[in-house]
Motif scaffolding. Structure first.
Motif, PDB file in Angstrom:
ATOM      1  N   ALA A 176     -49.803 -67.149  12.980  1.00 48.72           N
ATOM      2  CA  ALA A 176     -48.416 -67.380  12.569  1.00 48.72           C
ATOM      3  C   ALA A 176     -47.545 -66.161  12.826  1.00 48.72           C
ATOM      4  CB  ALA A 176     -48.372 -67.763  11.091  1.00 48.72           C
ATOM      5  N   GLU A 177     -48.113 -64.974  12.721  1.00 45.56           N
ATOM      6  CA  GLU A 177     -47.367 -63.744  12.976  1.00 45.56           C
ATOM      7  C   GLU A 177     -47.201 -63.479  14.470  1.00 45.56           C
ATOM      8  OE1 GLU A 177     -45.889 -61.651  10.930  1.00 45.56           O
ATOM      9  OE2 GLU A 177     -46.491 -62.626   9.060  1.00 45.56           O
ATOM     10  N   GLU A 178     -48.190 -63.869  15.270  1.00 42.53           N
ATOM     11  CA  GLU A 178     -48.234 -63.439  16.661  1.00 42.53           C
ATOM     12  C   GLU A 178     -47.701 -64.464  17.656  1.00 42.53           C
ATOM     13  OE1 GLU A 178     -52.313 -62.539  17.284  1.00 42.53           O
ATOM     14  OE2 GLU A 178     -52.298 -60.730  16.024  1.00 42.53           O
ATOM     15  N   GLU A 179     -47.952 -65.740  17.410  1.00 44.05           N
ATOM     16  CA  GLU A 179     -47.631 -66.750  18.412  1.00 44.05           C
ATOM     17  C   GLU A 179     -46.168 -67.168  18.340  1.00 44.05           C
ATOM     18  OE1 GLU A 179     -49.503 -67.333  20.715  1.00 44.05           O
ATOM     19  OE2 GLU A 179     -51.475 -66.724  19.989  1.00 44.05           O
ATOM     20  N   PRO A 180     -45.526 -67.383  19.497  1.00 42.94           N
ATOM     21  CA  PRO A 180     -44.095 -67.713  19.507  1.00 42.94           C
ATOM     22  C   PRO A 180     -43.781 -69.161  19.147  1.00 42.94           C
ATOM     23  CG  PRO A 180     -44.939 -67.640  21.752  1.00 42.94           C
ATOM     24  CD  PRO A 180     -46.056 -67.186  20.860  1.00 42.94           C
ATOM     25  N   ASP A 181     -44.776 -70.059  19.213  1.00 44.27           N
ATOM     26  CA  ASP A 181     -44.485 -71.462  18.894  1.00 44.27           C
ATOM     27  C   ASP A 181     -45.694 -72.105  18.226  1.00 44.27           C
ATOM     28  OD1 ASP A 181     -46.254 -72.707  20.982  1.00 44.27           O
ATOM     29  OD2 ASP A 181     -44.868 -71.663  22.321  1.00 44.27           O
ATOM     30  N   LEU A 182     -45.450 -73.292  17.653  1.00 46.11           N
ATOM     31  CA  LEU A 182     -46.488 -73.984  16.892  1.00 46.11           C
ATOM     32  C   LEU A 182     -47.620 -74.507  17.774  1.00 46.11           C
ATOM     33  CD1 LEU A 182     -44.336 -76.074  14.364  1.00 46.11           C
ATOM     34  CD2 LEU A 182     -45.470 -73.875  13.987  1.00 46.11           C
ATOM     35  N   VAL A 183     -47.317 -74.849  19.019  1.00 44.02           N
ATOM     36  CA  VAL A 183     -48.359 -75.365  19.910  1.00 44.02           C
ATOM     37  C   VAL A 183     -49.454 -74.323  20.100  1.00 44.02           C
ATOM     38  CG1 VAL A 183     -48.844 -76.123  22.266  1.00 44.02           C
ATOM     39  CG2 VAL A 183     -46.846 -77.015  21.061  1.00 44.02           C
ATOM     40  N   ARG A 184     -49.064 -73.072  20.255  1.00 45.90           N
ATOM     41  CA  ARG A 184     -50.060 -72.019  20.441  1.00 45.90           C
ATOM     42  C   ARG A 184     -50.842 -71.747  19.163  1.00 45.90           C
ATOM     43  NH1 ARG A 184     -47.536 -67.426  24.514  1.00 45.90           N
ATOM     44  NH2 ARG A 184     -46.827 -68.873  26.137  1.00 45.90           N
ATOM     45  N   ILE A 185     -50.186 -71.892  18.022  1.00 43.81           N
ATOM     46  CA  ILE A 185     -50.918 -71.753  16.760  1.00 43.81           C
ATOM     47  C   ILE A 185     -51.960 -72.861  16.659  1.00 43.81           C
ATOM     48  CG2 ILE A 185     -50.737 -71.791  14.245  1.00 43.81           C
ATOM     49  CD1 ILE A 185     -47.935 -70.692  14.498  1.00 43.81           C
ATOM     50  N   ALA A 186     -51.561 -74.084  17.007  1.00 45.63           N
ATOM     51  CA  ALA A 186     -52.500 -75.206  16.965  1.00 45.63           C
ATOM     52  C   ALA A 186     -53.668 -74.976  17.919  1.00 45.63           C
ATOM     53  CB  ALA A 186     -51.775 -76.502  17.312  1.00 45.63           C
ATOM     54  N   ALA A 187     -53.388 -74.388  19.075  1.00 43.73           N
ATOM     55  CA  ALA A 187     -54.454 -74.130  20.045  1.00 43.73           C
ATOM     56  C   ALA A 187     -55.452 -73.110  19.507  1.00 43.73           C
ATOM     57  CB  ALA A 187     -53.852 -73.637  21.354  1.00 43.73           C
ATOM     58  N   ARG A 188     -54.970 -72.084  18.825  1.00 44.35           N
ATOM     59  CA  ARG A 188     -55.882 -71.096  18.246  1.00 44.35           C
ATOM     60  C   ARG A 188     -56.707 -71.698  17.112  1.00 44.35           C
ATOM     61  NH1 ARG A 188     -52.964 -65.209  17.970  1.00 44.35           N
ATOM     62  NH2 ARG A 188     -54.796 -64.828  16.675  1.00 44.35           N
ATOM     63  N   LEU A 189     -56.075 -72.524  16.316  1.00 46.45           N
ATOM     64  CA  LEU A 189     -56.823 -73.213  15.270  1.00 46.45           C
ATOM     65  C   LEU A 189     -57.891 -74.123  15.883  1.00 46.45           C
ATOM     66  CD1 LEU A 189     -53.901 -74.135  12.854  1.00 46.45           C
ATOM     67  CD2 LEU A 189     -55.871 -72.724  12.257  1.00 46.45           C
ATOM     68  N   GLU A 190     -57.527 -74.806  16.943  1.00 43.22           N
ATOM     69  CA  GLU A 190     -58.472 -75.690  17.624  1.00 43.22           C
ATOM     70  C   GLU A 190     -59.700 -74.923  18.093  1.00 43.22           C
ATOM     71  OE1 GLU A 190     -60.326 -78.840  19.114  1.00 43.22           O
ATOM     72  OE2 GLU A 190     -58.346 -79.051  18.193  1.00 43.22           O
ATOM     73  N   ARG A 191     -59.489 -73.789  18.742  1.00 41.03           N
ATOM     74  CA  ARG A 191     -60.619 -73.015  19.253  1.00 41.03           C
ATOM     75  C   ARG A 191     -61.498 -72.504  18.125  1.00 41.03           C
ATOM     76  NH1 ARG A 191     -56.481 -71.112  22.738  1.00 41.03           N
ATOM     77  NH2 ARG A 191     -56.234 -69.211  21.495  1.00 41.03           N
ATOM     78  N   ALA A 192     -60.879 -71.981  17.085  1.00 37.99           N
ATOM     79  CA  ALA A 192     -61.652 -71.407  15.980  1.00 37.99           C
ATOM     80  C   ALA A 192     -62.446 -72.479  15.239  1.00 37.99           C
ATOM     81  CB  ALA A 192     -60.725 -70.675  15.018  1.00 37.99           C
ATOM     82  N   LEU A 193     -61.819 -73.616  14.985  1.00 39.25           N
ATOM     83  CA  LEU A 193     -62.503 -74.666  14.239  1.00 39.25           C
ATOM     84  C   LEU A 193     -63.566 -75.359  15.094  1.00 39.25           C
ATOM     85  CD1 LEU A 193     -59.442 -76.120  12.315  1.00 39.25           C
ATOM     86  CD2 LEU A 193     -61.319 -74.769  11.377  1.00 39.25           C
ATOM     87  N   SER A 194     -63.352 -75.412  16.399  1.00 35.62           N
ATOM     88  CA  SER A 194     -64.390 -75.961  17.279  1.00 35.62           C
ATOM     89  C   SER A 194     -65.619 -75.068  17.269  1.00 35.62           C
ATOM     90  CB  SER A 194     -63.841 -76.101  18.701  1.00 35.62           C
ATOM     91  OG  SER A 194     -62.813 -77.077  18.759  1.00 35.62           O
ATOM     92  N   ARG A 195     -65.400 -73.746  17.308  1.00 32.05           N
ATOM     93  CA  ARG A 195     -66.542 -72.817  17.223  1.00 32.05           C
ATOM     94  C   ARG A 195     -67.269 -72.985  15.893  1.00 32.05           C
ATOM     95  NH1 ARG A 195     -62.802 -69.093  19.499  1.00 32.05           N
ATOM     96  NH2 ARG A 195     -62.437 -68.229  17.415  1.00 32.05           N
ATOM     97  N   GLU A 196     -66.507 -73.158  14.817  1.00 26.58           N
ATOM     98  CA  GLU A 196     -67.115 -73.320  13.499  1.00 26.58           C
ATOM     99  C   GLU A 196     -67.952 -74.594  13.440  1.00 26.58           C
ATOM    100  OE1 GLU A 196     -68.107 -72.671   9.519  1.00 26.58           O
ATOM    101  OE2 GLU A 196     -67.254 -71.320  11.016  1.00 26.58           O
ATOM    102  N   SER A 197     -67.447 -75.683  14.002  1.00 26.80           N
ATOM    103  CA  SER A 197     -68.204 -76.946  13.964  1.00 26.80           C
ATOM    104  C   SER A 197     -69.463 -76.866  14.812  1.00 26.80           C
ATOM    105  CB  SER A 197     -67.327 -78.102  14.440  1.00 26.80           C
ATOM    106  OG  SER A 197     -66.994 -77.962  15.808  1.00 26.80           O
ATOM    107  N   GLN A 198     -69.450 -76.067  15.886  1.00 29.25           N
ATOM    108  CA  GLN A 198     -70.633 -75.931  16.732  1.00 29.25           C
ATOM    109  C   GLN A 198     -71.765 -75.192  16.021  1.00 29.25           C
ATOM    110  OE1 GLN A 198     -71.129 -77.426  19.751  1.00 29.25           O
ATOM    111  NE2 GLN A 198     -69.193 -78.427  19.178  1.00 29.25           N
ATOM    112  N   ARG A 199     -71.440 -74.445  14.991  1.00 33.14           N
ATOM    113  CA  ARG A 199     -72.471 -73.737  14.231  1.00 33.14           C
ATOM    114  C   ARG A 199     -73.198 -74.659  13.259  1.00 33.14           C
ATOM    115  NH1 ARG A 199     -68.087 -69.783  13.724  1.00 33.14           N
ATOM    116  NH2 ARG A 199     -68.450 -68.059  15.177  1.00 33.14           N
ATOM    117  N   ARG A 200     -72.687 -75.851  13.063  1.00 31.50           N
ATOM    118  CA  ARG A 200     -73.298 -76.779  12.116  1.00 31.50           C
ATOM    119  C   ARG A 200     -74.352 -77.628  12.801  1.00 31.50           C
ATOM    120  NH1 ARG A 200     -68.135 -78.951   8.539  1.00 31.50           N
ATOM    121  NH2 ARG A 200     -67.272 -76.898   8.044  1.00 31.50           N
TER     122      ARG A 200
END
Length: 378
Positions: free
Chosen positions: A200-224
């Protein structure tokens, strides 16, 4: 405004209060039945049911008194019919006394179980509050309020999440719902909130925030492992309120549509296109798009999880916040959320079956009336 759920709440409360009289009614009914029937008829079943019922419903003292009352009533009727010295009469009295003593044990077991469950619930809610800190109540012209209502089913920690952050790009908000409960859900909530605060501090728009959330949560789900590896997704809405423009920007990833309340009107802000929940982007193309809607002074954005729209009344009807809130105005978001929670309780007849997170953001009017005009269900 409809009130059938309020009547159901009153009936349920009346029933629960009078249910505590059941041990006394059993004793009275047993004694009357025993006295007015032939001598060889016994109301032993009533005498034993009274202390067992008290064990489940009442305190230790009330259970002991019910046991004493059952033994006294049985003894009095045995003496009245001359069976006090009879082996059958003594056997009956011994059975009533034994059940009464066992009722005391049952009462203590129920008490200790309740104490343990309450302790676990307190720990669960403490963890929940630590993971979900309270956002600021005021950011510039914006007034902010949140509520987290836990269903505490089996003392499980829920997976609802929210966050509000003032950034150089505007005030950015997140609300989401992790599939599942327990510690796995808390881990996912922690990951999502950590990534959001940084992005939220670094990205200029919401689409990029969503993309970072997507990558992080995908990595988290792969650990399960097992089904959680496939179904460990998060529905979410990202919102941005620019500092200099009376506009609201939204990205919706499979979450219930936000509501916009203004001058008594309520409308759901549906996304312009479908999008999969976070951590499921591999199943389809990137569909993130930013929807823009006006956000004038006096308007309120209401973000919520599906615990709101899936709350049912006694007939199975779902709660409809658009219909329930239409026509009502609130000067402050706190007043809105308090009234909304009260209305949900009226609708369901006293409780919720799923966790519920609410986040309301109001753009203050230049001459806001500090008094709440009305409340749903009033």
């Amino acid at each position: 405004m409809r009130r059938p759920s309020a009547r159901r709440t009153g009936v349920a409360g009346w029933f629960l209060r009078h249910l505590q009289l059941l041990p006394v009614l059993l004793l009275v009914a047993g004694a009357l039945l025993d006295y007015n029937t032939p001598p060889h008829f016994s109301a032993e079943a009533f005498y034993t049911a009274a202390p067992m019922t008290a064990a489940a419903l009442l305190s230790l003292r009330a259970t002991v008194l019910a046991g004493i009352g059952a033994c006294a009533a049985d003894l009095a009727l045995l003496a009245h019919f001359g069976f006090i010295a009879d082996s059958g009469g003594l056997s009956e009295l011994a059975a009533v006394a034994t059940v009464s003593a066992f009722a005391v044990v049952v009462n203590r077991l129920i008490h200790y179980r309740d104490v343990q469950l309450q302790s676990v619930r307190r720990v669960a809610l403490t963890v929940q509050r630590a993971v979900l800190p309270q956002p600021p109540a005021v950011i510039g012209p914006l007034r902010i309020a949140v509520r987290y209502q836990s269903a505490v089913a089996d003392a499980q920690i829920g997976g609802d999440l929210y966050a509000v952050q003032d950034t150089p790009h505007g005030v950015r908000c997140l609300i989401g719902d992790v599939r599942g409960k327990g510690m796995e859900a808390v881990k996912t909530v922690d990951v999502a909130l950590g990534v959001f605060r940084e992005a939220a501090e670094e990205e200029p728009d919401l689409v990029r925030i969503a993309a970072r959330l997507e990558r992080a949560l995908s990595r988290e789900s792969q650990r399960r492992t097992g089904v959680e590896r496939v179904e460990g997704f998060v529905t979410a809405v990202l919102a941005e309120i620019p500092h200099s423009v009376a506009e609201l920007r939204l990205v919706n990833r499979g979450h219930p549509a936000p509501l916009l309340l203004c001058r008594g009107e309520v409308r759901a802000v549906e996304p312009s296109g479908p999008a999969l929940p976070l951590a499921l982007a591999d199943l389809g193309p990137d569909m993130d798009r930013v929807d823009r809607v006006p956000f004038p002074a006096g308007a309120t954005l209401l973000l919520y999880t599906d615990g709101l729209t899936e709350a049912r009344d006694g007939s199975g009807a779902f709660y409809d916040p658009v219909a329930r809130l239409a026509g009502w105005e609130f000067a402050e978001p706190d007043a809105l959320l308090e009234a909304l929670l009260s209305d949900v309780v009226r609708h369901t007849g006293g409780g919720i079956t799923d966790d519920l997170a609410l986040l309301a953001v109001t753009r203050a009017a230049q001459s806001a009336d500090p008094v709440r005009r009305a409340a749903p269900g009033a």
